[in-house]
Design a protein around this motif. Sequence first.
Motif, PDB file in Angstrom:
ATOM      1  N   MET A  34       9.591  -0.608  14.327  1.00 12.36           N
ATOM      2  CA  MET A  34      10.637  -0.505  13.782  1.00 12.36           C
ATOM      3  C   MET A  34      10.278   0.241  12.329  1.00 12.36           C
ATOM      4  N   GLU A  35      11.452   0.956  11.621  1.00  9.33           N
ATOM      5  CA  GLU A  35      11.261   1.838  10.205  1.00  9.33           C
ATOM      6  C   GLU A  35      11.586   0.928   9.463  1.00  9.33           C
ATOM      7  N   ILE A  36      10.633   0.695   8.474  1.00  9.77           N
ATOM      8  CA  ILE A  36      10.809  -0.524   7.125  1.00  9.77           C
ATOM      9  C   ILE A  36      10.817   0.398   6.148  1.00  9.77           C
TER      10      ILE A  36
ATOM     11  N   TYR B  42       3.225   9.417  -1.750  1.00  8.44           N
ATOM     12  CA  TYR B  42       3.971  10.316  -2.672  1.00  8.44           C
ATOM     13  C   TYR B  42       5.425  10.244  -2.804  1.00  8.44           C
ATOM     14  N   ASP B  43       5.845   9.595  -1.501  1.00 10.42           N
ATOM     15  CA  ASP B  43       7.491   9.341  -1.520  1.00 10.42           C
ATOM     16  C   ASP B  43       7.387   7.825  -1.191  1.00 10.42           C
ATOM     17  N   PRO B  44       7.439   6.911  -1.853  1.00 17.32           N
ATOM     18  CA  PRO B  44       7.603   5.545  -1.654  1.00 17.32           C
ATOM     19  C   PRO B  44       9.018   5.194  -0.840  1.00 17.32           C
ATOM     20  N   SER B  45      10.003   5.986  -1.057  1.00 18.42           N
ATOM     21  CA  SER B  45      11.207   5.610  -0.363  1.00 18.42           C
ATOM     22  C   SER B  45      11.469   6.109   1.010  1.00 18.42           C
TER      23      SER B  45
ATOM     24  N   TYR C 176       0.775  -1.180  -0.127  1.00 17.90           N
ATOM     25  CA  TYR C 176      -0.047   0.003   0.257  1.00 17.90           C
ATOM     26  C   TYR C 176       0.733   1.222   0.005  1.00 17.90           C
ATOM     27  N   HIS C 177       1.934   1.209   0.568  1.00 18.21           N
ATOM     28  CA  HIS C 177       2.772   2.309   0.974  1.00 18.21           C
ATOM     29  C   HIS C 177       3.565   2.645  -0.628  1.00 18.21           C
TER      30      HIS C 177
ATOM     31  N   SER D 155      13.097  -1.260  -0.390  1.00 21.16           N
ATOM     32  CA  SER D 155      14.185  -2.006  -0.087  1.00 21.16           C
ATOM     33  C   SER D 155      14.101  -3.450  -0.329  1.00 21.16           C
ATOM     34  N   VAL D 156      14.780  -4.058  -1.240  1.00 19.23           N
ATOM     35  CA  VAL D 156      14.655  -5.560  -1.542  1.00 19.23           C
ATOM     36  C   VAL D 156      14.673  -6.186  -0.147  1.00 19.23           C
ATOM     37  N   VAL D 157      15.715  -6.001   0.615  1.00 19.58           N
ATOM     38  CA  VAL D 157      15.782  -6.563   1.764  1.00 19.58           C
ATOM     39  C   VAL D 157      14.480  -6.913   2.573  1.00 19.58           C
ATOM     40  N   SER D 158      13.801  -5.812   2.902  1.00 16.95           N
ATOM     41  CA  SER D 158      12.545  -5.829   3.485  1.00 16.95           C
ATOM     42  C   SER D 158      11.607  -6.688   3.061  1.00 16.95           C
ATOM     43  N   TRP D 159      11.575  -6.772   1.593  1.00 24.75           N
ATOM     44  CA  TRP D 159      10.569  -7.608   0.900  1.00 24.75           C
ATOM     45  C   TRP D 159      11.084  -9.231   1.097  1.00 24.75           C
ATOM     46  N   VAL D 160      12.184  -9.440   1.136  1.00 26.26           N
ATOM     47  CA  VAL D 160      12.715 -10.634   1.227  1.00 26.26           C
ATOM     48  C   VAL D 160      12.599 -10.932   2.770  1.00 26.26           C
TER      49      VAL D 160
END
Length: 426
Positions: A377-379, A366-369, A360-361, A383-388
């Motif tokens: 925690m901040e995710i 407006y700023d997906p990054s 959803y983010h 980031s590919v790591v977050s999805w993995v």
Amino acid sequence: MSTSNLPGGALLRHSAIWIAAIVVIIVMPYVFTSSSSISMMSQMGVFIVFALSYNMLLGEAGMLSFGHAVYFGLGGFLTLHAIRAVNDGAWSFPLELMPLVGGLGGLFFGVVFGTVSTRRAGVTFAMITLGIGAMVEASANMFTNFFGGESGISGNRVTDVTLLPFSYGPQVEVYYLIGAWTVVSALLMFLLTKTPLGRMANAVRDNPERAQFVGYNTTMARFIQFALSGLFAGIAGGLFAILFEIMTAPNVGLIQSGSVLLMTFIGGLGAFFGPIIGAVLVTYMHIALSGFSEGWILYFGLMFVLMVMYVPNGIAGVIVSHGPPLRAGLMHRFAVPYALAFVPALLTLAGLVAMIEMGYHLSLSYDPSRPIELFGMEITATSVVSWVVAVAAFGVGVMALRWAATRISLRWGEVNQAMDAQRAKQ
């Protein structure tokens, strides 16, 4: 209606439960004192009545309706018109009894629409109720004098005509009014299940051909149950109108009908208290999740699908199923397998929530990054790591949960054998 067919012990037990419920309702505002908490508990009371009225159809008589919000919404609209008439001096009627206006309205429309819909059963009945619901929702934009068009109608619940020395301006006074109506309505619906009509509705639900063979008029049984269900749905709509002081077209629409179906099914159809659990849980999650996530409707959909697939009897069914092992003194045998399932369940949930929120983010921000805060925690969704990590947590959790489910199933088999052995000794 009476409880004369209940054994003495059961009557005492049921009386204690109702007294405890009254005490809880009285005490709750002293425990949760914020206005938001009191408002949430008031909504829970409204939807408890609504869900129990729907259970009269689906749970008690086996009638799957997709248009039950019609009687809820029309009862609410009639109640607001009655309140407006009192404020305008056109007539005099105490606010405490205003839900009766909604109830009588729900009963009237239940008789009108029930005459048509209850002539059929099963899928045909469900399709008729779906059509009636769509028709009434469409009519809300046509008959603006009654429905108020897109903006709906509003009113002021603070009137000079009351039975008690309350203005019903403060939220807590409205809460106690709703609590009183919730107890009275729930008690009447419970007593109704003990009457010949309630037993006849169960017979029509379980085996309509046999019920008709032994002389019951199944169409009349469905019709009476349908009309009385409309009565209590109208009462719930009247309470909703008093609480929010506004009614709009969606209150008679298909989304509202789907919501009460969700409450009733998640709570469970197998026990009277099932819809109560469902109404409380769904109302809380609706308010909590809508403030937490833009994908809260997706969470409800996933929960409903999982309940249908793996817990078809609802939360109440799970609770009731543990009654025999508890009475047999064997509940301790579930401690280890349930504990083994707890951690994988949390891991699966965490992975699923992380994937949904990151998705959803990425779609809506407006700023997906920009990092999102989740589980303290901040995710970073980009980031590919977050999805993995999220996918791995979900996958490992599902596999571990399946293993734990196998252990639970084996333990249930052992417990059932132990209970059979106990019964054989007796």
